[in-house]
Motif scaffolding. Structure first.
Motif, PDB file in Angstrom:
ATOM      1  N   THR A  41     -45.932 -35.308 -10.985  1.00  0.00           N
ATOM      2  CA  THR A  41     -45.389 -35.226  -9.623  1.00  0.00           C
ATOM      3  C   THR A  41     -43.949 -35.735  -9.580  1.00  0.00           C
ATOM      4  OG1 THR A  41     -47.614 -35.547  -8.713  1.00  0.00           O
ATOM      5  CG2 THR A  41     -45.743 -35.934  -7.238  1.00  0.00           C
ATOM      6  N   ALA A  42     -43.685 -36.830 -10.303  1.00  0.00           N
ATOM      7  CA  ALA A  42     -42.323 -37.373 -10.337  1.00  0.00           C
ATOM      8  C   ALA A  42     -41.365 -36.385 -10.986  1.00  0.00           C
ATOM      9  CB  ALA A  42     -42.323 -38.701 -11.098  1.00  0.00           C
ATOM     10  N   ASP A  43     -41.799 -35.730 -12.057  1.00  0.00           N
ATOM     11  CA  ASP A  43     -40.939 -34.735 -12.709  1.00  0.00           C
ATOM     12  C   ASP A  43     -40.658 -33.568 -11.768  1.00  0.00           C
ATOM     13  OD1 ASP A  43     -40.919 -36.285 -14.991  1.00  0.00           O
ATOM     14  OD2 ASP A  43     -42.529 -35.168 -15.995  1.00  0.00           O
ATOM     15  N   ALA A  44     -41.706 -33.133 -11.048  1.00  0.00           N
ATOM     16  CA  ALA A  44     -41.508 -32.006 -10.137  1.00  0.00           C
ATOM     17  C   ALA A  44     -40.605 -32.401  -8.967  1.00  0.00           C
ATOM     18  CB  ALA A  44     -42.859 -31.507  -9.618  1.00  0.00           C
ATOM     19  N   GLN A  45     -40.748 -33.627  -8.496  1.00  0.00           N
ATOM     20  CA  GLN A  45     -39.920 -34.070  -7.369  1.00  0.00           C
ATOM     21  C   GLN A  45     -38.445 -34.195  -7.763  1.00  0.00           C
ATOM     22  OE1 GLN A  45     -41.836 -37.678  -6.126  1.00  0.00           O
ATOM     23  NE2 GLN A  45     -43.262 -36.601  -4.715  1.00  0.00           N
ATOM     24  N   SER A  46     -38.202 -34.360  -9.062  1.00  0.00           N
ATOM     25  CA  SER A  46     -36.798 -34.442  -9.488  1.00  0.00           C
ATOM     26  C   SER A  46     -36.056 -33.110  -9.312  1.00  0.00           C
ATOM     27  CB  SER A  46     -36.717 -34.891 -10.947  1.00  0.00           C
ATOM     28  OG  SER A  46     -37.297 -33.915 -11.818  1.00  0.00           O
ATOM     29  N   LEU A  47     -36.811 -32.042  -9.075  1.00  0.00           N
ATOM     30  CA  LEU A  47     -36.185 -30.721  -8.903  1.00  0.00           C
ATOM     31  C   LEU A  47     -35.951 -30.362  -7.430  1.00  0.00           C
ATOM     32  CD1 LEU A  47     -38.240 -28.592 -11.482  1.00  0.00           C
ATOM     33  CD2 LEU A  47     -35.921 -29.476 -11.758  1.00  0.00           C
ATOM     34  N   ILE A  48     -36.411 -31.219  -6.543  1.00  0.00           N
ATOM     35  CA  ILE A  48     -36.332 -30.856  -5.125  1.00  0.00           C
ATOM     36  C   ILE A  48     -34.876 -30.616  -4.696  1.00  0.00           C
ATOM     37  CG2 ILE A  48     -36.678 -31.730  -2.780  1.00  0.00           C
ATOM     38  CD1 ILE A  48     -39.191 -33.092  -3.740  1.00  0.00           C
ATOM     39  N   THR A  49     -33.979 -31.492  -5.089  1.00  0.00           N
ATOM     40  CA  THR A  49     -32.568 -31.364  -4.669  1.00  0.00           C
ATOM     41  C   THR A  49     -31.951 -30.102  -5.241  1.00  0.00           C
ATOM     42  OG1 THR A  49     -32.388 -33.769  -4.591  1.00  0.00           O
ATOM     43  CG2 THR A  49     -30.342 -32.504  -4.668  1.00  0.00           C
ATOM     44  N   VAL A  50     -32.247 -29.837  -6.508  1.00  0.00           N
ATOM     45  CA  VAL A  50     -31.654 -28.656  -7.153  1.00  0.00           C
ATOM     46  C   VAL A  50     -32.182 -27.391  -6.511  1.00  0.00           C
ATOM     47  CG1 VAL A  50     -31.429 -27.421  -9.343  1.00  0.00           C
ATOM     48  CG2 VAL A  50     -31.354 -29.910  -9.297  1.00  0.00           C
ATOM     49  N   VAL A  51     -33.527 -27.327  -6.322  1.00  0.00           N
ATOM     50  CA  VAL A  51     -34.123 -26.116  -5.745  1.00  0.00           C
ATOM     51  C   VAL A  51     -33.631 -25.910  -4.301  1.00  0.00           C
ATOM     52  CG1 VAL A  51     -36.305 -25.044  -5.045  1.00  0.00           C
ATOM     53  CG2 VAL A  51     -36.124 -26.240  -7.244  1.00  0.00           C
ATOM     54  N   ARG A  60     -32.733 -22.105 -12.676  1.00  0.00           N
ATOM     55  CA  ARG A  60     -33.423 -21.660 -13.895  1.00  0.00           C
ATOM     56  C   ARG A  60     -33.112 -22.593 -15.051  1.00  0.00           C
ATOM     57  NH1 ARG A  60     -31.799 -16.958 -13.855  1.00  0.00           N
ATOM     58  NH2 ARG A  60     -33.695 -15.859 -13.210  1.00  0.00           N
ATOM     59  N   LEU A  61     -31.827 -22.959 -15.207  1.00  0.00           N
ATOM     60  CA  LEU A  61     -31.438 -23.830 -16.318  1.00  0.00           C
ATOM     61  C   LEU A  61     -32.094 -25.203 -16.187  1.00  0.00           C
ATOM     62  CD1 LEU A  61     -29.689 -24.301 -18.840  1.00  0.00           C
ATOM     63  CD2 LEU A  61     -27.807 -24.973 -17.322  1.00  0.00           C
ATOM     64  N   THR A  62     -32.118 -25.733 -14.985  1.00  0.00           N
ATOM     65  CA  THR A  62     -32.709 -27.065 -14.775  1.00  0.00           C
ATOM     66  C   THR A  62     -34.209 -27.043 -15.017  1.00  0.00           C
ATOM     67  OG1 THR A  62     -30.967 -27.527 -13.146  1.00  0.00           O
ATOM     68  CG2 THR A  62     -32.903 -28.977 -13.167  1.00  0.00           C
ATOM     69  N   VAL A  63     -34.861 -25.989 -14.572  1.00  0.00           N
ATOM     70  CA  VAL A  63     -36.326 -25.881 -14.764  1.00  0.00           C
ATOM     71  C   VAL A  63     -36.656 -25.774 -16.239  1.00  0.00           C
ATOM     72  CG1 VAL A  63     -38.307 -24.382 -14.373  1.00  0.00           C
ATOM     73  CG2 VAL A  63     -36.771 -24.936 -12.490  1.00  0.00           C
ATOM     74  N   SER A  70     -40.669 -32.382 -20.557  1.00  0.00           N
ATOM     75  CA  SER A  70     -42.009 -32.847 -20.154  1.00  0.00           C
ATOM     76  C   SER A  70     -43.126 -32.201 -20.957  1.00  0.00           C
ATOM     77  CB  SER A  70     -42.222 -32.555 -18.664  1.00  0.00           C
ATOM     78  OG  SER A  70     -42.197 -31.155 -18.418  1.00  0.00           O
ATOM     79  N   GLU A  71     -42.804 -31.118 -21.666  1.00  0.00           N
ATOM     80  CA  GLU A  71     -43.795 -30.397 -22.475  1.00  0.00           C
ATOM     81  C   GLU A  71     -44.973 -29.917 -21.631  1.00  0.00           C
ATOM     82  OE1 GLU A  71     -44.989 -32.855 -25.700  1.00  0.00           O
ATOM     83  OE2 GLU A  71     -43.062 -32.763 -26.722  1.00  0.00           O
ATOM     84  N   ARG A  72     -44.683 -29.524 -20.410  1.00  0.00           N
ATOM     85  CA  ARG A  72     -45.711 -28.931 -19.553  1.00  0.00           C
ATOM     86  C   ARG A  72     -45.035 -27.779 -18.794  1.00  0.00           C
ATOM     87  NH1 ARG A  72     -44.553 -33.519 -16.432  1.00  0.00           N
ATOM     88  NH2 ARG A  72     -46.083 -34.742 -17.597  1.00  0.00           N
ATOM     89  N   VAL A 131     -50.749 -30.007 -15.123  1.00  0.00           N
ATOM     90  CA  VAL A 131     -51.036 -31.074 -16.085  1.00  0.00           C
ATOM     91  C   VAL A 131     -52.240 -30.633 -16.919  1.00  0.00           C
ATOM     92  CG1 VAL A 131     -51.531 -33.518 -16.382  1.00  0.00           C
ATOM     93  CG2 VAL A 131     -50.237 -32.739 -14.385  1.00  0.00           C
ATOM     94  N   PRO A 132     -52.087 -30.381 -18.208  1.00  0.00           N
ATOM     95  CA  PRO A 132     -53.203 -29.895 -19.036  1.00  0.00           C
ATOM     96  C   PRO A 132     -54.282 -30.964 -19.208  1.00  0.00           C
ATOM     97  CG  PRO A 132     -51.302 -30.368 -20.399  1.00  0.00           C
ATOM     98  CD  PRO A 132     -50.845 -30.516 -18.976  1.00  0.00           C
ATOM     99  N   PRO A 133     -55.529 -30.555 -19.518  1.00  0.00           N
ATOM    100  CA  PRO A 133     -56.618 -31.536 -19.712  1.00  0.00           C
ATOM    101  C   PRO A 133     -56.308 -32.577 -20.776  1.00  0.00           C
ATOM    102  CG  PRO A 133     -57.511 -29.321 -19.494  1.00  0.00           C
ATOM    103  CD  PRO A 133     -56.015 -29.164 -19.595  1.00  0.00           C
ATOM    104  N   ALA A 134     -55.597 -32.189 -21.818  1.00  0.00           N
ATOM    105  CA  ALA A 134     -55.304 -33.155 -22.881  1.00  0.00           C
ATOM    106  C   ALA A 134     -54.459 -34.310 -22.356  1.00  0.00           C
ATOM    107  CB  ALA A 134     -54.584 -32.453 -24.037  1.00  0.00           C
TER     108      ALA A 134
END
Length: 424
Positions: A41-51, A60-63, A70-72, A131-134
């Protein structure tokens, strides 16, 4: 008892640990999943300003950079239908987020985190990551193993403590059992040292008191027997004087010898009753010598009463595990029964043979016979005291043998006394 106490402690420990560790294990899994969700959630929220402010190329570059770090998978859904980042379908969670509601949902690929981005001039954008099960269960297996090892360790410690406590209970109980067995084997000086819990110490004190009381009662009984036997000396003395006054020297000699034998028996009874101590070594006697001597004694009376005596002795010596005086008393009891319960003139035979390492003494008479049945001390069906055969039975059992009664082929009674060899 130690095993049962250990089993009880193990069962209680396992149940306690299950009640404690199972919720803890579930909590560990939940915490791990929440921790992974918070990071996503924290990683996704870091994109709010850019998006919300940047152009499509910058988003696209930031994503792509965030997905690499994050490897997800990370996807951004723009209002015009463009999907930037990892290709992903428009799920129900994405559709809700397009209406301005951020949420977290479970999906087949893991936990889906969607964040609504408002403020764009063309509408609401959506940031989606999975978020994968692993990642949701990262570190859970290691934590569960640590908890399992901790539970096993606690059970082992509980078993060790239980075994130590059980030994403090079992040791005094074992001593009580050992002393009780010693008392049963006539070791009346055996005592137990009180130890353990108060209840066991009380039992130990009661057992010691019981042993002391038994000793006192036995001493009193022996003294009474000795006193009673000692009273027989007065009539024996009178009988000796009467024997010495007989005119016939042969009769005087015979009766005096009988009185001497009776006096020796009484003296032996007094000594045995008052000063009974364990003999040094195994009891032993020569059955051939004892039987020959007692048959010779009774032969005189047999001659006077017109009884024919047949004696068949095995070659001597023939040792048996009975003291000579007790064996003599047993033989006297068997021969005395013949004279007491058969009419004058009844013939009898005495046979002593060696059979399979044992001595077998058989007394057969031609009288009316003897009722079959058990040999009970003090019980008799012919008006006697009932102690004679019991004396012989106890002598046989003391050597590991037995006493049996049968009907003789001639119609009389056959008493068989088996005597074992001396114990080494």
């Amino acid at each position: 008892m130690r095993a049962r106490l250990a089993l009880l402690v193990a069962a209680v420990s396992v149940l306690t640990l299950i009640a404690f560790l199972v919720p803890l294990a579930l909590l560990v899994r939940t915490v791990a999943a929440d921790r992974a969700t918070v990071r996503a959630t924290a990683d996704a929220q870091s994109l709010i300003t850019v998006v919300g402010t940047a152009d499509t190329a910058t988003i696209r570059l930031t994503v792509e950079q965030l997905a690499t770090e994050s490897e997800r998978p990370v996807s951004v859904f723009l209002p015009d239908g463009t999907v930037l980042g990892a290709p992903a379908p428009r799920t129900a969670a994405v559709a809700l987020a397009e209406r301005g509601q951020s949420l977290t949902a479970e999906s087949g690929r893991g936990r889906e985190v969607v964040i609504a981005v408002q403020g764009r001039p063309d509408g609401t954008g959506v940031i989606r990551t999975v978020v994968p099960p692993a990642e949701l269960t990262a570190g859970v297996t290691r934590s569960w193993l640590a908890l399992a090892l901790l539970g096993v360790l606690l059970v082992l410690i509980g078993l060790a403590v239980a075994d130590r406590l059980a030994r403090t209970l079992v040791r005094p109980i074992g001593e009580l059992s050992a002393v009780s067995h010693r008392l049963a084997n006539a070791e009346l000086d055996a005592r137990v040292t009180p130890a353990g819990p108060p209840e066991l110490r009380e039992v130990a004190g009661a057992l010691n008191h019981l042993a002391g009381r038994i000793q006192v009662l036995l001493v009193q009984e022996r003294e009474e027997v000795a006193d009673l036997s000692h009273r027989l000396r007065t009539p024996l003395t009178a009988l000796r004087l009467e024997a010495e006054s007989l005119r016939d020297p042969q009769d005087a000699t015979r009766v005096t010898a009988a009185v001497d034998g009776l006096e020796r028996a009484v003296t032996g009874l007094i000594r045995q009753a008052r000063w009974r101590v364990p003999t040094a070594g195994a009891a032993s006697a020569d059955a051939v010598a004892v039987v020959a001597e007692r048959v010779a004694f009774w032969s005189v009376l047999a001659e006077d009463t017109g009884r024919a005596v047949t004696l068949d002795l095995a070659p001597g010596p023939l040792p048996v595990g009975v003291p000579a005086d007790e064996l003599a008393a047993a033989v006297d009891a068997l021969l005395g029964n013949v004279f007491a319960h058969t009419p004058d003139g009844t013939a009898f035979a005495v046979r002593l043979a060696a059979e399979a390492g044992r001595a077998a003494l058989t007394v057969v008479d031609e009288g009316p016979g003897m009722p079959a049945g058990t040999i009970d001390r003090g019980a008799s069906t012919v008006g006697s005291t009932g102690l004679g055969l019991d004396i012989a039975r106890r002598a046989a059992q003391a050597s590991g043998g037995r006493l049996t009664l049968h009907a003789a082929p001639c119609g009389g009674a056959e008493v068989r006394l088996e005597l074992g060899p001396p114990r080494s």
